[in-house]
Design an enzyme around this catalytic site. Structure first.
Site, PDB file in Angstrom:
ATOM      1  CB  SER A  97      55.802  51.608  13.057  1.00  0.00           C
ATOM      2  OG  SER A  97      55.361  52.141  14.295  1.00  0.00           O
ATOM      3  CE1 TYR A 156      55.077  46.561  15.268  1.00  0.00           C
ATOM      4  CE2 TYR A 156      55.744  48.750  15.983  1.00  0.00           C
ATOM      5  CZ  TYR A 156      54.929  47.944  15.219  1.00  0.00           C
ATOM      6  OH  TYR A 156      53.974  48.497  14.395  1.00  0.00           O
TER       7      TYR A 156
HETATM    8  N1  LIG Z   1      48.033  49.550  14.625  1.00  0.00           N
HETATM    9  C1  LIG Z   1      49.027  50.407  14.797  1.00  0.00           C
HETATM   10  O1  LIG Z   1      48.993  51.267  15.683  1.00  0.00           O
HETATM   11  C2  LIG Z   1      50.216  50.390  13.871  1.00  0.00           C
HETATM   12  C3  LIG Z   1      51.078  51.479  13.905  1.00  0.00           C
HETATM   13  C4  LIG Z   1      52.173  51.519  13.056  1.00  0.00           C
HETATM   14  C5  LIG Z   1      52.391  50.470  12.177  1.00  0.00           C
HETATM   15  N2  LIG Z   1      51.530  49.413  12.171  1.00  0.00           N
HETATM   16  C6  LIG Z   1      51.808  48.345  11.215  1.00  0.00           C
HETATM   17  O2  LIG Z   1      50.731  48.260  10.301  1.00  0.00           O
HETATM   18  C7  LIG Z   1      50.667  46.932   9.780  1.00  0.00           C
HETATM   19  C8  LIG Z   1      49.233  46.436   9.865  1.00  0.00           C
HETATM   20  O3  LIG Z   1      48.882  46.277  11.229  1.00  0.00           O
HETATM   21  P1  LIG Z   1      47.395  46.482  11.783  1.00  0.00           P
HETATM   22  O4  LIG Z   1      47.412  47.694  12.606  1.00  0.00           O
HETATM   23  O5  LIG Z   1      46.419  46.380  10.667  1.00  0.00           O
HETATM   24  O6  LIG Z   1      47.289  45.237  12.787  1.00  0.00           O
HETATM   25  P2  LIG Z   1      46.465  43.872  12.675  1.00  0.00           P
HETATM   26  O7  LIG Z   1      47.022  43.006  13.761  1.00  0.00           O
HETATM   27  O8  LIG Z   1      45.014  44.134  12.669  1.00  0.00           O
HETATM   28  O9  LIG Z   1      46.850  43.313  11.227  1.00  0.00           O
HETATM   29  C9  LIG Z   1      48.074  42.684  10.953  1.00  0.00           C
HETATM   30  C10 LIG Z   1      47.767  41.438  10.138  1.00  0.00           C
HETATM   31  O10 LIG Z   1      49.025  40.795   9.798  1.00  0.00           O
HETATM   32  C11 LIG Z   1      48.818  39.392   9.915  1.00  0.00           C
HETATM   33  N3  LIG Z   1      50.076  38.663  10.111  1.00  0.00           N
HETATM   34  C12 LIG Z   1      50.828  38.626  11.234  1.00  0.00           C
HETATM   35  N4  LIG Z   1      51.856  37.778  11.056  1.00  0.00           N
HETATM   36  C13 LIG Z   1      51.747  37.274   9.801  1.00  0.00           C
HETATM   37  C14 LIG Z   1      52.516  36.355   9.054  1.00  0.00           C
HETATM   38  N5  LIG Z   1      53.628  35.772   9.574  1.00  0.00           N
HETATM   39  N6  LIG Z   1      52.122  36.072   7.801  1.00  0.00           N
HETATM   40  C15 LIG Z   1      51.023  36.633   7.270  1.00  0.00           C
HETATM   41  N7  LIG Z   1      50.235  37.511   7.946  1.00  0.00           N
HETATM   42  C16 LIG Z   1      50.609  37.826   9.199  1.00  0.00           C
HETATM   43  C17 LIG Z   1      47.918  39.287  11.137  1.00  0.00           C
HETATM   44  O11 LIG Z   1      47.300  38.012  11.234  1.00  0.00           O
HETATM   45  C18 LIG Z   1      46.940  40.426  10.933  1.00  0.00           C
HETATM   46  O12 LIG Z   1      45.797  40.028  10.209  1.00  0.00           O
HETATM   47  C19 LIG Z   1      51.672  46.119  10.581  1.00  0.00           C
HETATM   48  O13 LIG Z   1      52.880  45.988   9.860  1.00  0.00           O
HETATM   49  C20 LIG Z   1      51.888  46.967  11.807  1.00  0.00           C
HETATM   50  O14 LIG Z   1      53.132  46.722  12.425  1.00  0.00           O
HETATM   51  C21 LIG Z   1      50.469  49.349  12.995  1.00  0.00           C
END
Ligand SMILES: NC(=O)c1ccc[n+]([C@@H]2O[C@H](COP(=O)([O-])OP(=O)(O)OC[C@H]3O[C@@H](n4cnc5c(N)ncnc54)[C@H](O)[C@@H]3O)[C@@H](O)[C@H]2O)c1
Length: 294
Positions: free
Chosen positions: A170, A183
């Site tokens: 991130s 985080y």
């Molecule tokens: N959305 C943002 O702004 C952002 C920014 C930087 C990084 N990220 C990272 O991107 C990645 C994807 O996030 P996203 O934005 O698609 O959010 P999201 O919440 O839509 O998707 C994350 C998915 O991970 C699953 N998950 C959570 N814990 C889990 C576990 N223990 N086992 C299996 N699955 C699990 C959730 O159920 C969800 O479906 C994450 O690692 C997040 O930290 C997101």
């Protein structure tokens, strides 16, 4: 022990339209958001796909997580691209369960080539009040979960002597903000983990990189708890209220990017053109990192 020597990936570039034909990719957190977008993108490039998600909420996470129905919808979208898709509710925090899942996928599809460690959660709270579970559920999902994914995939990729591993970090993995310490720490950890594993896998034509997204338009940011963190001055802030502070985290004047913009980075790192790109971090963050990285 594998005693064969170093491998150099062939120079011939595969047909770009079906660049990943015959390849198999496992993607964690594939029920929705970025994970779903990565699954469909790699399927379009010709790969067969295996996805996991959690299927229930966590007490320390203030928004709903991916469901079994959403996971089934990703399967439908991958199959609509003409590719095969295996899906299972597997918790990335459980190394034994991850190894079993990945081994079954490799047995069913005849091997494994790509691992995208995407599953993650965001928990918010002050260091004055964070509980042990606030800390551990986030770090175990975001950092240990990436380790568990890479650990499960590594023997298969090494056997293939071609591979791509990607850890989703991130922009908070290269900077920091108040109220999001667990985080931030977990995402800094993902970068160190990927850089170390990259050096181990370098002799087997397996690249290992991290992607550092900015604000991406998924349920992780579009939820009342995050809106409240961004606008503590308002009682019930909505997306319009947070657009300005979210834009402030970026350099380009956009509050958030779409998941397919991160998938484009995943596609690049999986491509033949990126065969000598390893141990690096690819920022997809509307310029945010211009402020804080060399
Ligand atoms: N959305 C943002 O702004 C952002 C920014 C930087 C990084 N990220 C990272 O991107 C990645 C994807 O996030 P996203 O934005 O698609 O959010 P999201 O919440 O839509 O998707 C994350 C998915 O991970 C699953 N998950 C959570 N814990 C889990 C576990 N223990 N086992 C299996 N699955 C699990 C959730 O159920 C969800 O479906 C994450 O690692 C997040 O930290 C997101």
């Amino acid at each position: 022990m594998d005693t064969r020597g170093p491998v150099v990936e062939p120079d011939a570039r595969p047909d770009p339209a079906r660049e990943l034909a015959g390849r198999v990719a496992v993607i964690t957190g594939g029920a929705r958001g970025q994970g779903r977008s990565h699954a469909v993108t790699l399927a379009r490039m010709g790969a067969d796909i295996a996805i996991t998600d959690l299927g229930h909420d966590l007490g320390t996470v203030a928004y709903p997580l991916g469901t079994a129905d959403e996971l089934a919808e990703t399967v439908r979208l991958v199959e609509a691209e003409g590719r095969r898709c295996i899906a299972s509710l597997v918790d990335v925090r459980d190394l034994g369960a991850m190894i079993s899942f990945v081994d079954e996928v490799a047995a069913e599809f005849g091997g494994l080539d790509i691992a995208v460690a995407n599953a993650g959660v965001s928990s918010l709270g002050s260091i004055m009040s964070m509980t042990a579970s606030d800390w551990s559920e986030t770090v175990e999902t975001n950092l240990t979960g990436v380790f568990n994914t890479l650990r499960s995939a590594a023997p298969h990729l090494r056997r293939r002597r071609w591979g791509r591993m990607i850890g989703i970090s991130s922009m908070m993995g290269r900077s920091s903000n108040p109220g999001i310490a667990a985080y931030t720490a977990s995402k800094w950890g993902v970068i160190g983990l990927c850089k170390s594993v990259a050096q181990e896998m370098a002799h087997f034509s397996v690249t290992v990189n991290a992607i550092a997204p900015g604000n991406i338009s998924t349920p992780m940011i579009h939820n009342p708890a995050l809106y409240q963190l961004m606008r503590p001055d308002l009682e019930d802030p909505g997306p319009d209220d947070v657009a300005a502070p979210m834009t402030g985290l970026h350099v380009q004047p956009v509050p958030w990017l779409e998941p397919d913009e991160v998938s484009a980075a995943v596609a690049y790192l999986c491509s033949h053109g990126a065969r000598h790109v390893t141990g690096t971090v690819l920022n997809v963050d509307a310029g945010a990192s211009a402020r804080f990285t060399g």
